[in-house]
Design a protein around this motif. Sequence first.
Motif: not given
Length: 234
Positions: A1, A105-106, A109, A116, A119, A138, A142
């Motif tokens: 992100m 989140l990074e 993924l 992204p 997501l 970010a 997303p």
Amino acid sequence: MSFPLDGVSLDEPILDGPRLRPRNGGAPDSLVVLLHGYGADGRDLIDLGNAWADLLPGTAFISPHAPDPCGEAPVGRQWFPLSFRDPHELARGAEAAAPVLAAFLEVELAKYDLPPSRLALVGFSQGAMMALKIATTAAVAPAAVVAYSGLWVEAAGGVPRDLQLHTRPPILLVHGTEDEVIPAQALFASARGLAEAGVPVEWHLSQGLGHGIDDGGLAHGGAFLAEFLAPKSR
């Protein structure tokens, strides 16, 4: 992100929580991260994944526990301390908590080799504040955001005229008309602020509902996610 990660180490597990693998049994083609509210934990929202699995058969779901113990609920967790006595505490708290969530989140993924754009973030209450914060700060947007019973923290004290958003993902705001924790007016303030900032925003009010998610809100959220997470060739 690609969110600033100062002081955040990726050498150790950042966050974790209950997970659901794709219903179709294959490798995930998308990821939905469910962000719980103040005083709860990841177990509170993970069943949303089961409710939406038929709409999103290739999607993996994870509902991470927030990083800190909750002072008001000893067995629960919090993304940041919360009193509602200071109109600026929401923005400060979400800003402080964002790097840890963005780093998580990074990692997720990368684990599934997803960009992204595959997501989606779903948050409830304080988790909705975090979802909206991450989605608009970010470097890469997303696919979609569903925010239940929450608030865009930038709108809490009035949206600054010089606010610069990095991304403008499609957002669905859902709120109960009888919410006793975060009044439904928060939906209108958030929707207005997001729209003025150029963010594509939709909203749904659940009549008679307090601080929670009902069947109507669940259906709207699932349809919104399915629209933006429909399988695409990568």
